[in-house]
Design a protein around this motif. Structure first.
Motif, PDB file in Angstrom:
ATOM      1  N   ASP A 136      -4.288  15.371  -8.814  1.00 30.43           N
ATOM      2  CA  ASP A 136      -2.993  15.916  -8.382  1.00 30.43           C
ATOM      3  C   ASP A 136      -2.320  15.007  -7.357  1.00 30.43           C
ATOM      4  OD1 ASP A 136      -3.463  18.069 -10.027  1.00 30.43           O
ATOM      5  OD2 ASP A 136      -4.322  19.313  -8.439  1.00 30.43           O
ATOM      6  N   THR A 137      -3.109  14.489  -6.417  1.00 30.81           N
ATOM      7  CA  THR A 137      -2.535  13.580  -5.419  1.00 30.81           C
ATOM      8  C   THR A 137      -2.031  12.299  -6.075  1.00 30.81           C
ATOM      9  OG1 THR A 137      -4.068  14.466  -3.772  1.00 30.81           O
ATOM     10  CG2 THR A 137      -2.985  12.384  -3.258  1.00 30.81           C
ATOM     11  N   PHE A 138      -2.786  11.796  -7.041  1.00 32.45           N
ATOM     12  CA  PHE A 138      -2.358  10.578  -7.739  1.00 32.45           C
ATOM     13  C   PHE A 138      -1.075  10.825  -8.519  1.00 32.45           C
ATOM     14  CE2 PHE A 138      -2.279   7.786 -11.420  1.00 32.45           C
ATOM     15  CZ  PHE A 138      -2.498   6.549 -10.845  1.00 32.45           C
ATOM     16  N   GLN A 139      -0.971  11.970  -9.189  1.00 28.53           N
ATOM     17  CA  GLN A 139       0.225  12.266  -9.968  1.00 28.53           C
ATOM     18  C   GLN A 139       1.450  12.375  -9.070  1.00 28.53           C
ATOM     19  OE1 GLN A 139       0.992  12.215 -12.953  1.00 28.53           O
ATOM     20  NE2 GLN A 139       2.686  13.607 -13.368  1.00 28.53           N
ATOM     21  N   ARG A 140       1.326  13.077  -7.946  1.00 27.14           N
ATOM     22  CA  ARG A 140       2.460  13.226  -7.044  1.00 27.14           C
ATOM     23  C   ARG A 140       2.871  11.881  -6.461  1.00 27.14           C
ATOM     24  NH1 ARG A 140       0.231  16.292  -3.781  1.00 27.14           N
ATOM     25  NH2 ARG A 140      -0.204  14.838  -2.082  1.00 27.14           N
ATOM     26  N   SER A 141       1.914  11.062  -6.073  1.00 24.40           N
ATOM     27  CA  SER A 141       2.229   9.747  -5.513  1.00 24.40           C
ATOM     28  C   SER A 141       2.854   8.834  -6.556  1.00 24.40           C
ATOM     29  CB  SER A 141       0.958   9.110  -4.941  1.00 24.40           C
ATOM     30  OG  SER A 141       0.383   9.916  -3.941  1.00 24.40           O
ATOM     31  N   PHE A 142       2.383   8.931  -7.792  1.00 25.26           N
ATOM     32  CA  PHE A 142       2.953   8.094  -8.850  1.00 25.26           C
ATOM     33  C   PHE A 142       4.403   8.482  -9.137  1.00 25.26           C
ATOM     34  CE2 PHE A 142       3.743   7.442 -13.436  1.00 25.26           C
ATOM     35  CZ  PHE A 142       3.706   6.056 -13.449  1.00 25.26           C
ATOM     36  N   LEU A 143       4.703   9.771  -9.111  1.00 23.92           N
ATOM     37  CA  LEU A 143       6.085  10.208  -9.323  1.00 23.92           C
ATOM     38  C   LEU A 143       6.977   9.769  -8.168  1.00 23.92           C
ATOM     39  CD1 LEU A 143       5.530  13.797 -10.763  1.00 23.92           C
ATOM     40  CD2 LEU A 143       6.081  11.709 -12.011  1.00 23.92           C
ATOM     41  N   GLU A 144       6.473   9.867  -6.955  1.00 22.82           N
ATOM     42  CA  GLU A 144       7.249   9.395  -5.803  1.00 22.82           C
ATOM     43  C   GLU A 144       7.497   7.888  -5.895  1.00 22.82           C
ATOM     44  OE1 GLU A 144       4.910  10.558  -2.513  1.00 22.82           O
ATOM     45  OE2 GLU A 144       5.520  12.666  -2.568  1.00 22.82           O
ATOM     46  N   PHE A 145       6.472   7.152  -6.287  1.00 22.57           N
ATOM     47  CA  PHE A 145       6.618   5.703  -6.437  1.00 22.57           C
ATOM     48  C   PHE A 145       7.635   5.366  -7.524  1.00 22.57           C
ATOM     49  CE2 PHE A 145       5.304   1.850  -8.710  1.00 22.57           C
ATOM     50  CZ  PHE A 145       5.364   0.920  -7.689  1.00 22.57           C
ATOM     51  N   SER A 146       7.578   6.076  -8.651  1.00 22.32           N
ATOM     52  CA  SER A 146       8.511   5.809  -9.747  1.00 22.32           C
ATOM     53  C   SER A 146       9.945   6.127  -9.337  1.00 22.32           C
ATOM     54  CB  SER A 146       8.120   6.638 -10.980  1.00 22.32           C
ATOM     55  OG  SER A 146       6.804   6.325 -11.400  1.00 22.32           O
ATOM     56  N   PHE A 147      10.121   7.218  -8.585  1.00 16.93           N
ATOM     57  CA  PHE A 147      11.470   7.570  -8.142  1.00 16.93           C
ATOM     58  C   PHE A 147      12.021   6.523  -7.171  1.00 16.93           C
ATOM     59  CE2 PHE A 147      14.252   9.722  -5.051  1.00 16.93           C
ATOM     60  CZ  PHE A 147      15.260  10.130  -5.900  1.00 16.93           C
ATOM     61  N   TYR A 196       0.858  -1.179   0.000  1.00 15.47           N
ATOM     62  CA  TYR A 196       0.000   0.000   0.000  1.00 15.47           C
ATOM     63  C   TYR A 196       0.895   1.230   0.000  1.00 15.47           C
ATOM     64  CZ  TYR A 196      -3.866  -3.075   1.375  1.00 15.47           C
ATOM     65  OH  TYR A 196      -4.801  -4.068   1.427  1.00 15.47           O
ATOM     66  N   TRP A 197       0.691   2.132  -0.949  1.00 12.99           N
ATOM     67  CA  TRP A 197       1.520   3.322  -1.047  1.00 12.99           C
ATOM     68  C   TRP A 197       0.754   4.509  -0.472  1.00 12.99           C
ATOM     69  CZ3 TRP A 197       6.530   3.895  -2.307  1.00 12.99           C
ATOM     70  CH2 TRP A 197       7.003   5.191  -2.497  1.00 12.99           C
ATOM     71  N   PRO A 198       1.214   5.092   0.637  1.00 13.14           N
ATOM     72  CA  PRO A 198       0.510   6.229   1.237  1.00 13.14           C
ATOM     73  C   PRO A 198       0.757   7.503   0.440  1.00 13.14           C
ATOM     74  CG  PRO A 198       2.463   5.693   2.523  1.00 13.14           C
ATOM     75  CD  PRO A 198       2.362   4.646   1.459  1.00 13.14           C
ATOM     76  N   ALA A 199      -0.303   8.281   0.260  1.00 12.56           N
ATOM     77  CA  ALA A 199      -0.172   9.534  -0.470  1.00 12.56           C
ATOM     78  C   ALA A 199       0.418  10.635   0.393  1.00 12.56           C
ATOM     79  CB  ALA A 199      -1.535   9.980  -1.012  1.00 12.56           C
ATOM     80  N   SER A 200       0.366  10.491   1.717  1.00 15.42           N
ATOM     81  CA  SER A 200       0.925  11.475   2.641  1.00 15.42           C
ATOM     82  C   SER A 200       1.316  10.759   3.922  1.00 15.42           C
ATOM     83  CB  SER A 200      -0.093  12.598   2.928  1.00 15.42           C
ATOM     84  OG  SER A 200      -1.261  12.077   3.520  1.00 15.42           O
ATOM     85  N   THR A 201       1.940  11.506   4.829  1.00 15.18           N
ATOM     86  CA  THR A 201       2.353  10.913   6.101  1.00 15.18           C
ATOM     87  C   THR A 201       1.164  10.592   6.996  1.00 15.18           C
ATOM     88  OG1 THR A 201       2.649  13.157   6.978  1.00 15.18           O
ATOM     89  CG2 THR A 201       4.590  12.056   6.066  1.00 15.18           C
ATOM     90  N   SER A 202       0.038  11.265   6.783  1.00 13.93           N
ATOM     91  CA  SER A 202      -1.156  10.964   7.570  1.00 13.93           C
ATOM     92  C   SER A 202      -1.905   9.739   7.060  1.00 13.93           C
ATOM     93  CB  SER A 202      -2.106  12.167   7.576  1.00 13.93           C
ATOM     94  OG  SER A 202      -2.505  12.499   6.252  1.00 13.93           O
ATOM     95  N   CYS A 203      -1.525   9.227   5.893  1.00  8.15           N
ATOM     96  CA  CYS A 203      -2.117   8.000   5.322  1.00  8.15           C
ATOM     97  C   CYS A 203      -3.623   8.130   5.135  1.00  8.15           C
ATOM     98  CB  CYS A 203      -1.800   6.787   6.196  1.00  8.15           C
ATOM     99  SG  CYS A 203      -0.038   6.473   6.413  1.00  8.15           S
TER     100      CYS A 203
END
Length: 271
Positions: free
Chosen positions: A169-180, A115-122
């Motif tokens: 926007d949240t999905f795009q940021r999380s996807f970039l973090e996941f790819s990195f 599970y990939w959290p979109a933020s620290t608050s999950c």
């Protein structure tokens, strides 16, 4: 005729919250959201009832040294986005009634179960299969946009009776973090996709795909700006010209009019 057992539905759906269910009510086939269960009233008629779904994350066997039985209760409400759309669930919380010890899943626990959290608050979680599916679609169908992919997920959610709103926007940021993070993991494992296994370790050249229309940039405006990745990802023009002259200097001269088959295009010339 009864096609759905209320008792089995409550027991089975607690273990499989990502299953989509349908039932016939008042002559219509309707989807049943995960937050809804079916109970039988005193008259023997099925009725809808709200229920709380917990994220399927295994809890630790013990959180303290007490011998009392610990209880697992729902914690805060979150949204999970797997490949079938959005689900509204709750994070589990394990507590001890004697010493008041508590356990709630942390980021490392969520990552362990993909599970990939979109933020620290999950507040929002994405399943790994969403990101990997988008990567595969961009490879096989590069024209597919991120917005179209999210529209597909939202459509699946609505068709199953669930809330379909997914923040782009949240999905795009999380996807970039996941790819990195995937890139850093492959770099630590010494996985290099731009290394040719046939001619490594001394590679002759790395060529870009001609279908990317790189030649069009030379005819467009704004080409006077310095390249961002000059010499890092794309080789410099001077180095390419020197390399091409070296190769052509060792080639035997051939017929310039020779073409591959019946093609009359410049790209089809054997030279």
């Amino acid at each position: 005729m009864e096609f759905l057992c209320a008792t089995c539905d409550m027991e089975a759906h607690k273990r499989n919250i990502f299953h989509d269910r349908e039932a016939v009510f008042n002559g219509f086939l309707e989807p049943i959201p995960p937050t809804t269960s079916v109970v039988v009233d005193e008259n023997g008629q099925p009725q809808f009832c709200e229920q709380i779904c917990q994220l399927p994350v295994p809890t630790p066997r013990s959180i303290c040294e007490c011998s009392d039985d610990v209880t697992v209760t729902p914690w805060k409400h979150i949204s999970v986005v797997p490949i079938n759309g959005r689900y509204n669930v709750c994070l589990p919380r394990k507590s001890c009634p004697s010493c008041s010890a508590e356990w709630t899943p942390e980021v490392k626990d969520l990552l362990l179960y993909r599970y990939w959290p979109a933020s620290t608050s999950c507040q929002t979680l994405y399943k790994y299969d969403v990101f990997t599916s988008l990567e595969h679609m961009k490879v096989t169908a590069p024209a597919v946009s991120r917005q179209a992919f999210l529209k597909m997920l939202e459509h699946r959610s609505v068709q199953a009776g669930r809330t379909g709103i997914i923040c782009a926007d949240t999905f795009q940021r999380s996807f970039l973090e996941f790819s990195f993070c995937q890139y850093k993991q492959e770099d630590m494992c010494q996985v290099h996709h731009l290394v040719c296994p046939a001619c490594s370790p001394d590679m002759w050249a790395v060529c870009c795909d001609g279908n990317r229309k790189h030649y069009r940039f030379s005819k467009s405006k704004g080409t006077e700006e310095p390249p961002i990745y000059e010499g890092l990802f794309l080789a410099k023009d001077e180095e390419v010209a020197t390399f091409v002259d070296l190769v052509r200097g060792n080639m035997k001269s051939g017929n310039d009019s020779a073409v591959c088959g019946t093609a009359k295009f410049t790209a089809g010339r054997e030279m």
